[in-house]
Design a protein around this motif. Structure first.
Motif, PDB file in Angstrom:
ATOM      1  N   LYS A   1       2.198   7.710   5.834  1.00 43.13           N
ATOM      2  CA  LYS A   1       3.551   7.810   6.847  1.00 43.13           C
ATOM      3  C   LYS A   1       4.751   7.811   6.445  1.00 43.13           C
ATOM      4  N   THR A   2       4.908   6.827   5.148  1.00 39.83           N
ATOM      5  CA  THR A   2       5.917   6.388   4.914  1.00 39.83           C
ATOM      6  C   THR A   2       6.373   6.654   3.304  1.00 39.83           C
ATOM      7  N   ASP A   3       5.368   7.267   2.482  1.00 36.34           N
ATOM      8  CA  ASP A   3       5.588   7.602   0.966  1.00 36.34           C
ATOM      9  C   ASP A   3       6.597   8.800   1.000  1.00 36.34           C
TER      10      ASP A   3
ATOM     11  N   ARG B   1       0.754  -1.248   0.110  1.00 32.85           N
ATOM     12  CA  ARG B   1       0.076   0.149   0.190  1.00 32.85           C
ATOM     13  C   ARG B   1       0.836   1.183  -0.049  1.00 32.85           C
TER      14      ARG B   1
ATOM     15  N   ASP C   1       1.254   4.333   1.881  1.00 33.49           N
ATOM     16  CA  ASP C   1       1.174   4.882   3.377  1.00 33.49           C
ATOM     17  C   ASP C   1       1.404   6.117   3.398  1.00 33.49           C
TER      18      ASP C   1
ATOM     19  N   ASN D   1      -7.160  -0.216   3.475  1.00 36.80           N
ATOM     20  CA  ASN D   1      -7.039  -1.107   4.831  1.00 36.80           C
ATOM     21  C   ASN D   1      -8.170  -0.840   5.829  1.00 36.80           C
TER      22      ASN D   1
ATOM     23  N   THR E   1      -6.483   8.303   6.377  1.00 36.40           N
ATOM     24  CA  THR E   1      -6.245   6.817   6.424  1.00 36.40           C
ATOM     25  C   THR E   1      -5.773   6.348   5.252  1.00 36.40           C
ATOM     26  N   VAL E   2      -5.282   5.122   5.030  1.00 37.37           N
ATOM     27  CA  VAL E   2      -4.942   4.325   4.200  1.00 37.37           C
ATOM     28  C   VAL E   2      -6.386   3.383   3.952  1.00 37.37           C
TER      29      VAL E   2
END
Length: 220
Positions: A163-165, A159, A161, A177, A173-174
């Protein structure tokens, strides 16, 4: 006042073709993937369709006022017929969706998933040699379900995300999920004998609901 819509151009962003204006599309060097619809027809006929294609109509084919619904239906039918008659049909899954809808108002309150919510229900069709025949999916689905299906199928469930992209991401939200979101894999039966194409007429005869009726005053 009615404004005439300009012609849709592949490299020029517009209401029907927003991708050229997406920062992520530019940053990832994907502008070349936005192509004329003629290339889709060619690829469908010779069996060179990419793993995933997103097909978006122009204003004339969109079924939005002032466009004719019949024009949009002919456009979509031709797209699907072309895939069905091409070499890729045996491994194809076609998802036909509307971003909004001009039918009767939906009385069901959209489910709450996060601060952005879900919208009113719109029609969606799954067309494939392996689609379950006569099946009505009662899961809670959204456009996120298409992304989830693609990510599960081609990216092993990976996915994007926020927070990490590494880039600003306004999503709370993602969505792929969230627990309420169903899974489109349930619309398929890969154990069944794949069905052959069902090529439809581009200009079918009007059905009973399209037949003009005389008013009460005319038959009194």
């Amino acid at each position: 006042m009615i404004c005439n819509q300009p012609s849709q151009k592949v490299k020029v962003p517009g209401i029907w073709n927003p991708l050229p204006a997406f920062d992520t599309v530019k940053q990832d060097g994907q502008l070349g993937n936005v192509q004329d619809i003629a290339n889709f027809y060619t690829a469908a006929k010779n069996g060179s369709l990419p793993a995933v294609s997103w097909v978006v109509p122009n204003g004339m084919n969109s079924e939005h006022p002032r466009a004719l619904v019949s024009t949009g239906q002919t456009y979509v039918t031709n797209l699907i017929n072309t895939v069905m008659q091409g070499p890729d049909w045996s491994s194809s899954a076609i998802f036909l969706a509307w971003d909004d809808w001009g039918g009767f108002y939906d009385h069901v309150v959209p489910p709450h998933v996060d601060e952005n919510g879900y919208g009113l229900r719109v029609p969606g069709l799954v067309i494939s040699p392996y689609a379950r025949k006569g099946y009505i999916d009662h899961q809670t689905l959204s456009f996120d379900a298409y992304l989830k299906f693609i990510e599960d199928d081609f990216l092993s469930g990976q996915r994007l995300d926020p927070k990490t992209d590494g880039r600003p991401d306004p999503r709370p939200t993602v969505r792929e999920n969230v627990s309420i979101l169903g899974n489109l894999i349930n619309d398929f039966d890969f154990s069944q004998t794949p069905r052959p194409p069902m090529v439809l007429s581009l200009h079918p005869a009007p059905g009973p609901s399209s037949t003009p009726r005389r008013s009460y005053s005319q038959i009194r």
